[in-house]
Design a protein around this motif. Structure first.
Motif, PDB file in Angstrom:
ATOM      1  N   MET A   1       3.823 -15.169 -52.075  1.00 23.80           N
ATOM      2  CA  MET A   1       3.086 -16.323 -51.604  1.00 23.80           C
ATOM      3  C   MET A   1       1.997 -16.646 -52.613  1.00 23.80           C
ATOM      4  O   MET A   1       1.406 -15.752 -53.187  1.00 23.80           O
ATOM      5  CB  MET A   1       2.445 -16.023 -50.254  1.00 23.80           C
ATOM      6  CG  MET A   1       3.433 -15.851 -49.130  1.00 23.80           C
ATOM      7  SD  MET A   1       2.611 -15.526 -47.581  1.00 23.80           S
ATOM      8  CE  MET A   1       3.502 -14.064 -47.099  1.00 23.80           C
ATOM      9  N   SER A   2       1.769 -17.907 -52.754  1.00 24.74           N
ATOM     10  CA  SER A   2       0.650 -18.282 -53.607  1.00 24.74           C
ATOM     11  C   SER A   2       0.170 -19.684 -53.278  1.00 24.74           C
ATOM     12  O   SER A   2       0.916 -20.501 -52.743  1.00 24.74           O
ATOM     13  CB  SER A   2       1.021 -18.180 -55.091  1.00 24.74           C
ATOM     14  OG  SER A   2       1.711 -19.316 -55.521  1.00 24.74           O
ATOM     15  N   ILE A   3      -1.082 -19.894 -53.609  1.00 23.91           N
ATOM     16  CA  ILE A   3      -1.716 -21.188 -53.424  1.00 23.91           C
ATOM     17  C   ILE A   3      -2.397 -21.532 -54.740  1.00 23.91           C
ATOM     18  O   ILE A   3      -3.131 -20.717 -55.292  1.00 23.91           O
ATOM     19  CB  ILE A   3      -2.779 -21.131 -52.308  1.00 23.91           C
ATOM     20  CG1 ILE A   3      -2.145 -20.722 -50.989  1.00 23.91           C
ATOM     21  CG2 ILE A   3      -3.476 -22.482 -52.170  1.00 23.91           C
ATOM     22  CD1 ILE A   3      -3.174 -20.395 -49.915  1.00 23.91           C
ATOM     23  N   LYS A   4      -2.120 -22.726 -55.247  1.00 24.72           N
ATOM     24  CA  LYS A   4      -2.751 -23.181 -56.489  1.00 24.72           C
ATOM     25  C   LYS A   4      -3.464 -24.489 -56.196  1.00 24.72           C
ATOM     26  O   LYS A   4      -2.886 -25.396 -55.596  1.00 24.72           O
ATOM     27  CB  LYS A   4      -1.688 -23.379 -57.568  1.00 24.72           C
ATOM     28  CG  LYS A   4      -2.227 -23.779 -58.904  1.00 24.72           C
ATOM     29  CD  LYS A   4      -1.087 -23.895 -59.904  1.00 24.72           C
ATOM     30  CE  LYS A   4      -1.408 -24.956 -60.913  1.00 24.72           C
ATOM     31  NZ  LYS A   4      -0.285 -25.369 -61.704  1.00 24.72           N
ATOM     32  N   LYS A   5      -4.721 -24.586 -56.604  1.00 18.89           N
ATOM     33  CA  LYS A   5      -5.528 -25.781 -56.366  1.00 18.89           C
ATOM     34  C   LYS A   5      -5.804 -26.484 -57.691  1.00 18.89           C
ATOM     35  O   LYS A   5      -6.177 -25.842 -58.662  1.00 18.89           O
ATOM     36  CB  LYS A   5      -6.859 -25.422 -55.723  1.00 18.89           C
ATOM     37  CG  LYS A   5      -6.740 -24.700 -54.404  1.00 18.89           C
ATOM     38  CD  LYS A   5      -8.112 -24.268 -53.913  1.00 18.89           C
ATOM     39  CE  LYS A   5      -8.021 -23.331 -52.749  1.00 18.89           C
ATOM     40  NZ  LYS A   5      -9.343 -22.844 -52.333  1.00 18.89           N
ATOM     41  N   GLN A   6      -5.618 -27.802 -57.701  1.00 18.76           N
ATOM     42  CA  GLN A   6      -5.933 -28.604 -58.881  1.00 18.76           C
ATOM     43  C   GLN A   6      -6.785 -29.788 -58.422  1.00 18.76           C
ATOM     44  O   GLN A   6      -6.289 -30.698 -57.754  1.00 18.76           O
ATOM     45  CB  GLN A   6      -4.657 -29.098 -59.550  1.00 18.76           C
ATOM     46  CG  GLN A   6      -4.919 -29.953 -60.771  1.00 18.76           C
ATOM     47  CD  GLN A   6      -3.636 -30.529 -61.348  1.00 18.76           C
ATOM     48  OE1 GLN A   6      -2.558 -30.379 -60.807  1.00 18.76           O
ATOM     49  NE2 GLN A   6      -3.776 -31.204 -62.468  1.00 18.76           N
ATOM     50  N   PHE A   7      -8.067 -29.738 -58.757  1.00 20.38           N
ATOM     51  CA  PHE A   7      -8.977 -30.809 -58.350  1.00 20.38           C
ATOM     52  C   PHE A   7      -8.803 -32.012 -59.269  1.00 20.38           C
ATOM     53  O   PHE A   7      -8.743 -31.872 -60.485  1.00 20.38           O
ATOM     54  CB  PHE A   7     -10.429 -30.315 -58.360  1.00 20.38           C
ATOM     55  CG  PHE A   7     -10.691 -29.321 -57.268  1.00 20.38           C
ATOM     56  CD1 PHE A   7     -11.044 -29.747 -56.000  1.00 20.38           C
ATOM     57  CD2 PHE A   7     -10.561 -27.961 -57.501  1.00 20.38           C
ATOM     58  CE1 PHE A   7     -11.274 -28.834 -54.981  1.00 20.38           C
ATOM     59  CE2 PHE A   7     -10.788 -27.037 -56.489  1.00 20.38           C
ATOM     60  CZ  PHE A   7     -11.144 -27.483 -55.231  1.00 20.38           C
ATOM     61  N   ILE A   8      -8.714 -33.193 -58.677  1.00 20.99           N
ATOM     62  CA  ILE A   8      -8.523 -34.438 -59.416  1.00 20.99           C
ATOM     63  C   ILE A   8      -9.888 -35.106 -59.577  1.00 20.99           C
ATOM     64  O   ILE A   8     -10.546 -35.428 -58.587  1.00 20.99           O
ATOM     65  CB  ILE A   8      -7.558 -35.384 -58.661  1.00 20.99           C
ATOM     66  CG1 ILE A   8      -6.259 -34.668 -58.283  1.00 20.99           C
ATOM     67  CG2 ILE A   8      -7.291 -36.650 -59.473  1.00 20.99           C
ATOM     68  CD1 ILE A   8      -5.471 -34.135 -59.434  1.00 20.99           C
ATOM     69  N   LYS A   9     -10.312 -35.310 -60.817  1.00 20.19           N
ATOM     70  CA  LYS A   9     -11.641 -35.880 -61.069  1.00 20.19           C
ATOM     71  C   LYS A   9     -11.732 -37.342 -60.671  1.00 20.19           C
ATOM     72  O   LYS A   9     -12.787 -37.820 -60.282  1.00 20.19           O
ATOM     73  CB  LYS A   9     -12.010 -35.715 -62.540  1.00 20.19           C
ATOM     74  CG  LYS A   9     -12.250 -34.274 -62.924  1.00 20.19           C
ATOM     75  CD  LYS A   9     -12.633 -34.130 -64.376  1.00 20.19           C
ATOM     76  CE  LYS A   9     -12.837 -32.662 -64.701  1.00 20.19           C
ATOM     77  NZ  LYS A   9     -13.173 -32.432 -66.081  1.00 20.19           N
ATOM     78  N   SER A  10     -10.635 -38.076 -60.766  1.00 19.11           N
ATOM     79  CA  SER A  10     -10.673 -39.513 -60.499  1.00 19.11           C
ATOM     80  C   SER A  10     -10.494 -39.878 -59.020  1.00 19.11           C
ATOM     81  O   SER A  10     -10.659 -41.026 -58.645  1.00 19.11           O
ATOM     82  CB  SER A  10      -9.593 -40.223 -61.322  1.00 19.11           C
ATOM     83  OG  SER A  10      -8.324 -39.731 -60.958  1.00 19.11           O
ATOM     84  N   PRO A  12     -10.960 -38.326 -54.698  1.00 18.18           N
ATOM     85  CA  PRO A  12     -11.580 -37.283 -53.862  1.00 18.18           C
ATOM     86  C   PRO A  12     -10.540 -36.394 -53.177  1.00 18.18           C
ATOM     87  O   PRO A  12     -10.589 -36.156 -51.975  1.00 18.18           O
ATOM     88  CB  PRO A  12     -12.380 -38.102 -52.846  1.00 18.18           C
ATOM     89  CG  PRO A  12     -11.567 -39.349 -52.673  1.00 18.18           C
ATOM     90  CD  PRO A  12     -10.985 -39.633 -54.037  1.00 18.18           C
ATOM     91  N   VAL A  13      -9.570 -35.925 -53.961  1.00 17.47           N
ATOM     92  CA  VAL A  13      -8.519 -35.073 -53.416  1.00 17.47           C
ATOM     93  C   VAL A  13      -8.308 -33.855 -54.296  1.00 17.47           C
ATOM     94  O   VAL A  13      -8.729 -33.817 -55.457  1.00 17.47           O
ATOM     95  CB  VAL A  13      -7.176 -35.828 -53.269  1.00 17.47           C
ATOM     96  CG1 VAL A  13      -7.289 -36.989 -52.310  1.00 17.47           C
ATOM     97  CG2 VAL A  13      -6.646 -36.270 -54.603  1.00 17.47           C
TER      98      VAL A  13
END
Length: 98
Positions: A1-10, A12-13
């Motif tokens: 199991m894994s969770i990867k987060k990628q914040f989008i600068k442009s 709010p997601v």
């Protein structure tokens, strides 16, 4: 199991990639507050190596309860940010903070 987060600068997601190894499974989904616990909306795609994976855009600055549904069985992710007791379910749910 894994969770990867990628914040989008442009926007709010946060793009969150959920993946779980379930070689013998037929249907796997991730369900939670972010999709009204709807299995169809949280369906994951099976890869050739037996891992199920999906990417979801979640509004930032929030936390969400979630679980995987593997052929009808609810499973927590060992890599969840935390766990929270849920009276409705009578069990702990994983929590992801974005």
């Amino acid at each position: 199991m894994s969770i990867k987060k990628q914040f989008i600068k442009s926007k709010p997601v946060c793009k969150v990639t959920f993946s779980i190894e379930a070689k013998d499974a037929i249907n796997v989904a991730v369900v939670g507050d972010f999709n009204n616990w709807n299995v169809e909306e949280g369906a994951l795609n099976k890869l050739k190596n037996g891992t199920f994976k999906g990417v979801f855009e979640l509004p930032k600055d929030a936390s969400y309860e979630f679980k995987y549904v593997v052929d009808g069985t609810y499973v927590n992710d060992a890599e969840a940010d935390s766990y929270k007791w849920n009276e409705f379910a009578g069990t702990e749910n994983g929590v992801i903070a974005v």
